[in-house]
Structure formats: structure tokens, C-alpha cells
Write a protein that holds these residues in place. Structure first.
Motif, PDB file in Angstrom:
ATOM      1  N   THR A   1       0.866  -1.317  -0.091  1.00 61.20           N
ATOM      2  CA  THR A   1      -0.082  -0.001  -0.047  1.00 61.20           C
ATOM      3  C   THR A   1       0.816   1.389   0.037  1.00 61.20           C
ATOM      4  N   MET A   2       1.933   1.300   0.828  1.00 63.06           N
ATOM      5  CA  MET A   2       2.753   2.619   0.965  1.00 63.06           C
ATOM      6  C   MET A   2       3.562   2.680  -0.277  1.00 63.06           C
ATOM      7  N   TYR A   3       4.116   1.798  -0.778  1.00 66.07           N
ATOM      8  CA  TYR A   3       4.830   1.971  -1.622  1.00 66.07           C
ATOM      9  C   TYR A   3       3.900   2.368  -3.167  1.00 66.07           C
ATOM     10  N   LEU A   4       2.797   1.565  -3.067  1.00 65.87           N
ATOM     11  CA  LEU A   4       1.824   2.175  -4.342  1.00 65.87           C
ATOM     12  C   LEU A   4       1.327   3.590  -4.029  1.00 65.87           C
ATOM     13  N   ASP A   5       1.058   4.036  -3.122  1.00 63.33           N
ATOM     14  CA  ASP A   5       0.726   5.424  -2.633  1.00 63.33           C
ATOM     15  C   ASP A   5       1.848   6.372  -3.197  1.00 63.33           C
ATOM     16  N   ARG A   6       3.077   6.096  -3.018  1.00 66.15           N
ATOM     17  CA  ARG A   6       4.141   6.871  -3.196  1.00 66.15           C
ATOM     18  C   ARG A   6       4.241   7.005  -4.625  1.00 66.15           C
ATOM     19  N   TYR A   7       4.075   5.878  -5.167  1.00 68.23           N
ATOM     20  CA  TYR A   7       4.412   5.745  -6.856  1.00 68.23           C
ATOM     21  C   TYR A   7       3.191   6.379  -7.675  1.00 68.23           C
ATOM     22  N   LEU A   8       2.120   6.610  -7.190  1.00 73.06           N
ATOM     23  CA  LEU A   8       0.990   7.316  -7.589  1.00 73.06           C
ATOM     24  C   LEU A   8       1.066   8.927  -7.490  1.00 73.06           C
ATOM     25  N   GLU A   9       1.665   9.165  -6.526  1.00 77.11           N
ATOM     26  CA  GLU A   9       1.993  10.533  -6.333  1.00 77.11           C
ATOM     27  C   GLU A   9       3.135  11.104  -6.963  1.00 77.11           C
ATOM     28  N   ASP A  10       4.138  10.119  -7.212  1.00 77.42           N
ATOM     29  CA  ASP A  10       5.447  10.583  -7.646  1.00 77.42           C
ATOM     30  C   ASP A  10       4.938  10.734  -9.457  1.00 77.42           C
ATOM     31  N   LYS A  11       4.161   9.977  -9.992  1.00 77.23           N
ATOM     32  CA  LYS A  11       3.648   9.847 -11.263  1.00 77.23           C
ATOM     33  C   LYS A  11       2.647  10.650 -11.635  1.00 77.23           C
ATOM     34  N   SER A  12       2.115  11.439 -10.781  1.00 71.57           N
ATOM     35  CA  SER A  12       0.842  12.199 -10.868  1.00 71.57           C
ATOM     36  C   SER A  12      -0.233  11.542 -11.514  1.00 71.57           C
ATOM     37  N   LEU A  13      -0.666  10.162 -11.090  1.00 70.75           N
ATOM     38  CA  LEU A  13      -1.691   9.231 -11.698  1.00 70.75           C
ATOM     39  C   LEU A  13      -2.832   9.503 -10.844  1.00 70.75           C
ATOM     40  N   ASP A  14      -3.276  10.804 -11.059  1.00 71.17           N
ATOM     41  CA  ASP A  14      -4.450  11.147 -10.336  1.00 71.17           C
ATOM     42  C   ASP A  14      -5.885  10.775 -10.731  1.00 71.17           C
ATOM     43  N   PHE A  15      -5.902   9.847 -11.891  1.00 73.62           N
ATOM     44  CA  PHE A  15      -7.111   9.330 -12.179  1.00 73.62           C
ATOM     45  C   PHE A  15      -7.533   7.843 -11.652  1.00 73.62           C
ATOM     46  N   ILE A  16      -6.437   7.599 -10.910  1.00 74.23           N
ATOM     47  CA  ILE A  16      -6.535   6.217 -10.239  1.00 74.23           C
ATOM     48  C   ILE A  16      -6.930   6.633  -8.838  1.00 74.23           C
ATOM     49  N   LYS A  17      -8.381   6.370  -8.521  1.00 74.29           N
ATOM     50  CA  LYS A  17      -8.966   6.852  -7.409  1.00 74.29           C
ATOM     51  C   LYS A  17      -8.750   5.832  -6.031  1.00 74.29           C
ATOM     52  N   LYS A  18      -8.611   6.523  -4.889  1.00 76.15           N
ATOM     53  CA  LYS A  18      -8.589   5.729  -3.693  1.00 76.15           C
ATOM     54  C   LYS A  18      -9.627   5.710  -2.885  1.00 76.15           C
ATOM     55  N   ASN A  19      -9.988   4.424  -2.357  1.00 80.04           N
ATOM     56  CA  ASN A  19     -11.125   4.276  -1.311  1.00 80.04           C
ATOM     57  C   ASN A  19     -10.778   4.904  -0.048  1.00 80.04           C
ATOM     58  N   VAL A  20     -11.775   5.190   0.617  1.00 82.88           N
ATOM     59  CA  VAL A  20     -11.488   5.787   2.285  1.00 82.88           C
ATOM     60  C   VAL A  20     -10.381   4.763   2.990  1.00 82.88           C
ATOM     61  N   ASP A  21     -10.827   3.406   3.139  1.00 82.04           N
ATOM     62  CA  ASP A  21      -9.857   2.478   3.751  1.00 82.04           C
ATOM     63  C   ASP A  21      -8.410   2.630   3.213  1.00 82.04           C
ATOM     64  N   PHE A  22      -8.378   2.852   2.042  1.00 83.41           N
ATOM     65  CA  PHE A  22      -6.751   3.193   1.447  1.00 83.41           C
ATOM     66  C   PHE A  22      -6.170   4.348   1.999  1.00 83.41           C
ATOM     67  N   LYS A  23      -6.863   5.277   1.906  1.00 79.22           N
ATOM     68  CA  LYS A  23      -6.526   6.827   2.354  1.00 79.22           C
ATOM     69  C   LYS A  23      -6.226   6.748   3.954  1.00 79.22           C
ATOM     70  N   LYS A  24      -7.023   5.969   4.676  1.00 82.29           N
ATOM     71  CA  LYS A  24      -6.749   5.940   5.998  1.00 82.29           C
ATOM     72  C   LYS A  24      -5.499   5.380   6.404  1.00 82.29           C
ATOM     73  N   LEU A  25      -5.448   4.062   5.863  1.00 88.09           N
ATOM     74  CA  LEU A  25      -4.419   3.230   6.049  1.00 88.09           C
ATOM     75  C   LEU A  25      -2.979   4.145   5.797  1.00 88.09           C
ATOM     76  N   VAL A  26      -2.982   4.814   4.716  1.00 93.43           N
ATOM     77  CA  VAL A  26      -1.584   5.388   4.396  1.00 93.43           C
ATOM     78  C   VAL A  26      -1.552   6.723   5.297  1.00 93.43           C
ATOM     79  N   LYS A  27      -2.439   7.339   5.676  1.00 94.83           N
ATOM     80  CA  LYS A  27      -2.600   8.323   6.646  1.00 94.83           C
ATOM     81  C   LYS A  27      -2.131   7.900   7.921  1.00 94.83           C
ATOM     82  N   ASP A  28      -2.768   6.807   8.711  1.00 99.38           N
ATOM     83  CA  ASP A  28      -2.142   6.311   9.853  1.00 99.38           C
ATOM     84  C   ASP A  28      -0.595   6.003   9.762  1.00 99.38           C
ATOM     85  N   ILE A  29      -0.248   5.308   8.527  1.00 98.00           N
ATOM     86  CA  ILE A  29       1.115   4.813   8.793  1.00 98.00           C
ATOM     87  C   ILE A  29       2.013   6.082   8.617  1.00 98.00           C
ATOM     88  N   LYS A  30       1.640   7.061   7.802  1.00 94.51           N
ATOM     89  CA  LYS A  30       2.500   8.280   7.649  1.00 94.51           C
ATOM     90  C   LYS A  30       2.589   9.153   9.246  1.00 94.51           C
TER      91      LYS A  30
END
Length: 849
Positions: free
Chosen positions: A565-594
Motif C-alpha cells: 500500500t505505502m509503495y503504491l501510494d508513493r508511486y501514484l503521487e510521484d507519477k501524478s496518476l490522479d485518475f486512479i481513485k483511492k477508497n476511504v480505507d486506503f487513504k486511512k491506512l496511508v494516513k495512519d502509517i505516515k
């Protein structure tokens, strides 16, 4: 010279730590008593380690390592060279380099001494050279000769070119008469002349070494008395060396005196007149033209040698040969070839000659504008095309011999060959095949290229017409690409899904296969094309490959471990792949780990002692990783309280989830230290130390369920590993995790056999020598997260250590960073207590005294 580069030595060992250990042995002077054989291709030495080992190496005739051998156990047990062999090889490399440096230094000293001797030599006298060039094609094919005259002031003919170059090479004296002798030790040639003499000397050496075979083609030798025969290529080299210099020229026994080579266009007059239905073409020059080289690059005319520019030469040479050489100044072009001559030849040479057209010929030339028409049609299997070049009322199919030009026989059509060839070249690049006066394509790749590349280029040169069936070929827009990523809580997995508007999900899998195969398009089931040269598509395909999920896609959906999850989120941000939408649970996991510090975890009141801010952060970090089922490495500096943070975490987990045993594996020296730490900071945790003999340990393990912490050592776990297979622990935590840095060691295999709901590691040195140490620890924490051992070596270890690939290092860092927490003393200095010094006086024992 032996081939002993670092990369070769590293490739020969199982792990880089072996190379570095061998390097330490070499630098420590442990390689002794080195022996060799008479041919110096076998070496044997004693290498001093825990014992004295005999290591040896054989080299082949190319200087490459052939075989190695060592008497140590590691050589027999593991793949590749051991550290003792590495030490010997480094010793040999160092010896070789030192020997080379000494040889170079010795030569420098010799050269320095010689330089003093040279200053005492007498001053050499410069010699002048006269070059005499002769051209007479009747004497020899090619007909170019060179002779020399040399001297100090008065010049003397070189009567034997062979004897002269023998003296030139051997430094022997060569007499020219009573008043002059050439003495190489007393004479020298100017730099400009030496270049020419060196060139001629090469001809002489080749002539001599080939045992006069060069002369076998002709009636006379290359070096014949005073004359040197120059082949076509030799003549060009000589003329090039004589640029901006004059030399004597004799053409067909006529002397023209000193001549320089001039680069300029030939002045040629070309006339065309009509005779009956044919054309008579004549050519004249301002003077006699003699080609000194067969390709017309060098011409003699009007007392000068002209180097004809390639632009004029390439266009005029075929015509020159036909008219002036073969046709004696004039040729006839028959009626059948008039159009081709006017369109192809005349248009090509008109700018490099002075052209005089007869009025009847000029009036007969028909020169309308060219119009290009291209027609495309389609059937189930292929694309067909027809091309027409239209000049007024004349319609020409370039792929049909049946089509005839309908025109007045007295008219000569002047075709725009340049424009026509551009069109034909585009079609040729499109890989069209010719059939029945038309062209066709039956390959998907070429059809895609036709629609996306060939047709747009053709539109610059003509009109394109399409049938209704051809218009049915669709090019889909790959920009309409959408995707999503979510945490599937039911399956406890991460899930991607991808969609392209109007495309069935089952085709998405094949589409990504095509991207991996570097294809430019994907042919959909409905026959339309989807271009794949799309940055977003390529980035998603790259992401799937980086995560090792190439074979996990089904109907556009990929399932993978939450660990990514964390690697994926970083990759999507680095490549500006904004068209890939993240669900609430995904966003919460990333926020909690960060940001674990933002989560309201309560530190157990039962913990004795005060956690400092950085320790509270470490406690929350452990809690957050455990919440999501992730493992991690707490890698704080020694002395920053890793044990206290873990105890607070385990006490919190007991209060929230009840009593389930946790296994702690530590070095033997720390077993009782953990007991002291628990007693001091977390007395509410019941701890069981597994120690004693085998029978005692078996008895202790019967009561595992009654304790919170089971503490054992690495050596005892190795011996008792089968006894632990029936237990399922809440957490398995290894202290001083560098003890499992070797993935093939019994320590690593033992801890990785333990079953637990989650795994953590404590170490102040997560990596000492190689990234493979990190892989081994992560293989314990989250098996498969950093790929298999072999894939990790191919993807990261070799590129990073062998090739210095910083991009791979950065990519690896993105994978591991969320799961390693490391603070050093300098970072938390303000939170640490003042230094406490305590002096304890002890009396020495009788033995110490």
C-alpha cells in the motif's frame, strides 16, 4: 596480465560479504608464502584465519581465472570462491599493479637519462624534397606514378625508391653521388614532408612484406626503380596530403610544371537537340578533361588538377562517362527513353552544367503540376491501395506496367520525380506489398502504422480517399483510462481495478500484456486499435511489474498484499496518476502509517517509567503497523530504549486483546537482560525464560499458554525448533536482528519457521555490508514483500552493487522506508537525560593479583 577486476571477483562469490571479508584478510596481511610455477599461471598461498588454509588459483592463457581451490570448509559448503581465495586474488592483483608501476617508473628514469645524452648530439640538417607526379594510362592501368628528388640545396633524383626507404627505416647511409649522401643520423625532413614519406613508407613496407604480390597484377612492380606506382586509393591519399602544396605534374609525357590541387566545379556545357523523334545529347568542357581517378574525384584540365565536389560528381559522372568517355562527346536518346531522360537525368544535372536546349525540344516538354491521389479499401483480411500520379490529362499508376501515358507523341512529359519518390518512399516505409497494379497490407502492426503514421504523412503530398469499409477502422482514445485502488477488508487484500471506456474488462489483461511486450498498439476484438504509447498506461504497467503482480490480473482487477500500500501510494503521487481513485480505507491506512503520532493510542498506565516523546512515537508506530498486519524494524541507536517501547506495545496489546503468548528471540547474552527489563518496566507481563538442558526446556514449554512473553536464544531455538511448530504466537519479535542477516543460516531458517500473527525486529544495525541482509530480515517480517531471493538479487542487489544503479537504490528505499523506524542519539539529544557516572570499586581476585 591477469584479469582481476572487482566486478569479476564479486561475480565469483556467493555474497558480497565474502568479498569484503576477503578484502579485510588481504589488507590485514594474512596472505603469506605465495608460490608459483615456472610458467606463472598457477599460484598457491597460505592464508591465516582461524586456522591456516591453503588456497590456490589457475589462470588460462588469456589471463582469466580457470580454477580455484581452498582447504577451508566454506569452500566445500557454499557456492563460489571463499574469502581466502578472494584474499589471494587481491594479493596477486596488487602485486601485478606494483610491478607495472615499477616498470613504468624505471622507463621514466631511463628516458630522463637518455634525454641528457641527446643534448650532446650534433644538430641535424634539414632536407628538401621535390615531388614529381606522372600520369600515363598507356603504361599501366590507372597510370599514376610518383618520383622524388631530395637534397640540402641542390636536389638529387632518388634512383631506387626501394633503397631509399630501406635507408629511411634502417638509418643507414645512402650515397647519391660524390657531393651528397643521405644520412638519417645527420639529416631530417620537415614535418609536412615526413607525413608524406611515412605514407609512402607504409606502401613500401606492404610491398616488401607481401613479397611483391601487389605487383603480380601488373607488368611492373609497385616500386620500380625510381618510380612508385600509386593505386587509386593511394593516389587519393597522396593528393590529400599535398593539399595547399605545389608539385610537378607530367600528363602523357607533357610537363606542366608546379601545380596545386583546387577544389571547384567543372565547367561543362551540355546541349540537347531533336533529331527526328530522338534526342541528341552532347557535352563539352572548356578544355581537355582527363580523369586521374576512375570515380572522377580528381580531374586534370587546363593545366590544373581539380578536386570535383561530390554534389556535382555524383550527378554528372554517369553522364560524363557515357558522353565524353564512351560516346566521344555525343549520345543518342531514343524515343522510348525521352521522357525518362528528361524527367530523371535532365532535372538532376541542370544545376551543375551550362544547359543549352534546342527550341523544338524546349517546346515539346510538357510540364503540368503533379497531383497525387491515393485510394484505400478494406476487406476482412487486408488493406488494399491504389496510387495515381496525375499530370494534367495524364494518369500514371506507378505499380502497373499496363497503364499507358496517353499523350501527344511529340510531347515529352517532365515528371516531378522528387515529389513522386517522396510518396513512394513513405509507402515503402509502410512495408506495403505490390499486387495487380496496387498495394496491400495484411499485418496488424503495419495497418496500425498506416493509420497513425503513413496516412498523415501522405496527406502532405496528395489527396487520400477511403472506402466505407476502410473508415470502419477505429483508433480508440487511450486517454479515457480510469482506475481505482481499495482495501478489500473481507479478503484483507489490496485491490486495483482498471477500465478504458468502451472496452470489455476481459480485454484489459491482454492490453497490459501488449504493453509489457513493448507493442505500440492493441487490436481489440471489434477490430479497432488502441494506441499504447500513453504515459499513464506505461506508468501503470511499470507499477504492476515493479510490484511483481504481472500474472495477478483478471478482468482488469489485480489483487495483492496490503504490504504494498505505502509503495503504491508513493508511486501514484510521484507519477501524478490522479485518475486512479483511492477508497476511504486506503487513504486511512496511508494516513495512519505516515502519521502514527496523530492516532490516539493510550500508553498503559501499568508501564513503569516515563516514555520520552520519541519513544511514544515508536510505541504508536508499532501499534499502527500491528493494526494493519504489517511487520517492521525498530532500528534506534543503542541506548535509546527499544526494549521499553516494545514492552509498552506488548502491554497495550494484552490489555486490549487479552493474554496470548509472544515469542522473543534474543542473543544468549540478552536472555536475562530481558527478564530484568520486564521486571523493571512491565511487571504485569508474565515472562518465561526457556533455558537449561533439553528435558528442562521441554518441560518449560508445556506452560507457554500461561505467560505473556516467552524468551529464548537463537542457539536454543535452533535446537528446539520442532518443539515450537505447534504454537501460534501473537507476535514473534527478534532482538539484534542482524543475527539472521544470512538468509541461508540456521538462525534465519529457525525464526522464519515460527508461526505468529505478526513479526517485528529490533536492531541498531539493520544493514552492515549488503542489501541481502535487509532482504533476509524482511523475509522474516513479511515474506514475499521484497520478492524471492533470486528476483531480489536480479532486481536490486546486482544493479546496485555491481552497476551503481542509484535509481534501483531509490526504488528499494521506497519499499522499505515505511517499515523501518530509526532514530540516532543526535536527533533526540534534547530528550535524553544527563549523563550519569557511577564509580564502583571492586577488589581484584587472587588470580588477577
Amino acid at each position: 596480465m591477469f584479469n582481476l577486476k572487482d566486478e569479476i571477483l564479486m561475480d565469483r562469490v556467493e555474497g558480497y560479504q565474502t568479498y569484503y571479508k576477503g578484502r579485510e584478510y588481504f589488507l590485514g596481511g594474512r596472505v603469506k608464502e605465495v608460490k608459483t610455477n615456472p610458467t606463472n599461471d598457477y599460484f598457491q598461498s597460505s592464508v591465516y584465519g582461524s586456522s591456516i588454509y591453503t588456497s590456490s588459483v589457475n589462470f588460462n592463457s588469456m589471463g582469466n581465472i580457470s580454477t580455484t581451490k581452498c582447504t577451508c570448509k566454506a569452500y566445500e559448503k557454499y557456492y563460489g570462491d571463499c574469502k581466502h581465495i578472494v584474499a589471494l586474488l587481491l594479493f596477486l592483483r596488487d602485486f601485478q599493479e606494483n610491478k607495472r608501476r615499477m616498470e613504468l617508473r624505471e622507463q621514466e628514469i631511463i628516458d630522463m637519462i637518455s634525454s641528457y645524452g641527446e643534448t650532446t648530439k650534433e644538430i641535424k640538417i634539414p632536407l628538401n624534397i621535390e615531388y614529381n607526379y606522372e600520369f600515363n594510362p598507356r603504361t599501366m592501368p590507372g597510370g599514376s606514378y610518383l618520383s622524388l628528388r631530395i637534397g640540402e640545396e641542390r636536389l638529387y633524383s632518388v634512383r631506387s625508391a626501394t633503397q631509399f626507404f630501406d635507408a629511411y627505416n634502417s638509418s643507414e647511409e645512402l650515397k647519391f653521388g660524390k657531393n651528397f649522401s643521405y644520412t638519417p643520423n645527420s639529416h631530417f625532413f620537415q614535418a609536412v614532408d615526413k607525413k608524406i614519406l611515412d605514407f609512402l613508407n607504409i606502401l613500401h613496407e606492404n610491398y616488401t612484406e607481401n613479397n611483391y604480390r601487389a605487383a603480380a597484377r601488373t607488368s611492373k612492380g609497385i616500386f620500380s626503380a625510381k618510380r612508385i606506382y600509386l593505386t587509386n586509393s593511394s593516389l587519393k591519399q597522396f593528393f590529400n596530403l599535398m593539399k595547399d602544396r605545389s608539385f610537378n605534374v607530367n600528363i602523357s609525357n607533357i610537363d606542366y610544371g608546379p601545380v596545386e590541387i583546387v577544389e571547384e566545379e567543372l565547367v561543362l556545357n551540355m546541349g540537347i537537340v531533336a533529331k527526328n523523334s530522338d534526342l541528341m545529347v552532347s557535352m563539352k568542357a572548356a578544355g581537355e578533361i582527363i580523369a586521374l581517378t576512375p570515380d572522377g574525384q580528381y580531374i586534370f584540365t587546363n593545366g590544373s588538377i581539380i578536386k570535383v565536389p561530390s554534389a556535382q560528381r555524383n550527378k554528372i559522372l554517369p553522364l560524363y562517362n557515357e558522353i565524353l568517355v564512351k560516346g566521344k562527346g555525343q549520345i543518342k536518346v531514343s524515343e522510348n527513353y525521352k521522357e525518362k531522360f528528361i524527367s530523371d537525368v535532365l532535372t538532376s544535372v541542370r544545376n551543375v552544367v551550362n544547359l543549352d536546349l534546342d527550341k523544338d525540344v524546349e517546346d515539346s516538354i510538357y510540364n503540368p503540376d503533379l497531383k497525387v491521389e491515393v485510394y484505400f479499401d478494406k476487406d476482412e483480411e487486408s488493406i488494399q491501395g491504389k496510387i495515381y500520379f496525375i499530370y494534367g490529362d495524364i494518369k500514371i499508376n506507378p505499380f502497373s506496367s499496363k497503364d499507358k501515358v496517353l499523350t501527344d507523341s511529340k510531347k515529352i512529359l517532365l515528371r516531378n520525380r522528387e515529389h513522386e519518390n517522396r510518396v513512394l518512399n513513405i509507402l515503402e516505409e509502410g512495408d506495403f506489398k505490390v499486387q495487380d497494379g496496387g498495394i496491400y497490407l495484411d499485418d496488424d502492426e503495419n495497418i496500425f502504422q498506416l493509420v497513425t503514421d503513413v496516412i498523415p504523412r501522405l496527406q502532405e503530398y496528395g489527396e487520400i480517399y477511403y472506402s466505407d469499409l476502410f473508415k470502419s477502422i477505429k483508433i480508440r482514445d487511450s486517454a479515457n483510462f480510469t482506475g481505482g485502488v481499495k482495501i478489500n477488508n473481507d479478503l484483507d487484500l489490496l485491490e486495483f481495478d482498471f477500465n478504458i471506456e468502451g472496452i470489455d474488462p476481459y480485454e484489459i489483461d491482454q492490453l497490459f500484456n501488449s504493453i509489457r511486450e513493448k507493442k505500440k498498439f492493441y487490436r481489440l476484438k471489434d477490430g479497432s486499435f488502441l494506441p499504447l504509447e500513453n504515459e499513464d498506461l506505461e506508468n501503470v504497467a511499470d507499477l504492476i511489474e515493479k510490484l511483481g503482480l504481472d500474472n495477478n490480473m483478471h478482468n482488469g482487477i489485480i489483487q495483492g498484499s496490503k504490504h504494498i500500500t505505502m509503495y503504491l501510494d508513493r508511486y501514484l503521487e510521484d507519477k501524478s496518476l490522479d485518475f486512479i481513485k483511492k477508497n476511504v480505507d486506503f487513504k486511512k491506512l496511508v494516513k495512519d502509517i505516515k502519521n502514527p503520532e496523530d492516532i490516539d493510542y493510550e500508553i498503559p498506565a501499568e508501564i513503569k517509567g516515563t516514555l520520552r516523546d520519541y519513544q511514544k512515537f515508536g510505541f504508536k508506530w508499532l501499534k499502527t503497523l500491528a493494526k494493519y498486519g504489517f511487520g517492521g524494524i525498530l532500528a534506534d541507536d543503542m541506548g535509546l530504549g527499544k526494549t521499553l517501547q516494545v514492552l509498552a506495545f506488548l502491554l497495550s496489546e494484552k490489555k486490549e486483546k487479552g493474554m496470548i503468548p509472544n515469542l522473543i528471540v534474543v542473543p544468549t547474552s540478552l536472555v536475562f537482560n530481558w527478564e530484568e527489563e520486564v521486571s523493571k518496566f512491565a511487571p504485569d507481563l508474565k515472562i518465561l525464560l526457556i533455558h537449561g538442558n533439553k528435558a528442562e526446556r521441554i518441560e518449560l514449554l508445556k506452560n507457554v499458554d500461561q505467560y505473556d512473553l516467552i524468551v529464548t536464544s537463537y542457539p536454543l531455538l535452533r535446537r528446539d525448533v520442532e518443539l515450537y511448530q505447534k504454537f501460534i504466537f501473537r507476535y514473534c519479535i527478534i532482538d539484534e536482528a542482524q543475527h539472521i542477516k544470512n538468509a541461508s543460516s540456521l538462525n534465519a531458517k529457525s525464526v522464519k519457521s515460527i508461526t505468529a500473527k505478526n513479526y517485528f525486529a529490533l536492531t541498531g544495525t539493520p544493514m552492515e555490508n549488503s542489501v541481502m541482509e535487509l532482504w533476509s530480515i524482511f523475509d522474516f517480517l513479511m515474506p514475499g514483500y521484497l520478492l524471492s531471493n533470486k528476483k531480489f538479487i536480479d532486481k536490486y542487489e546486482r544493479p546496485i552493487f555491481r552497476d551503481g544503479d542509484m535509481d534501483r537504490l531509490k526504488d528499494l528505499n521506497k519499499h522499505i522506508k515505511p517499515f523501518i523506524l530509526r532514530r540516532i542519539k543526535k536527533e533526540v539529544l534534547q530528550e535524553l537525560p544527563d549523563k550519569i557516572e557511577q564509580k564502583i570499586i571492586v577488589e581484584m581476585t587472587k588470580e588477577q593479583k
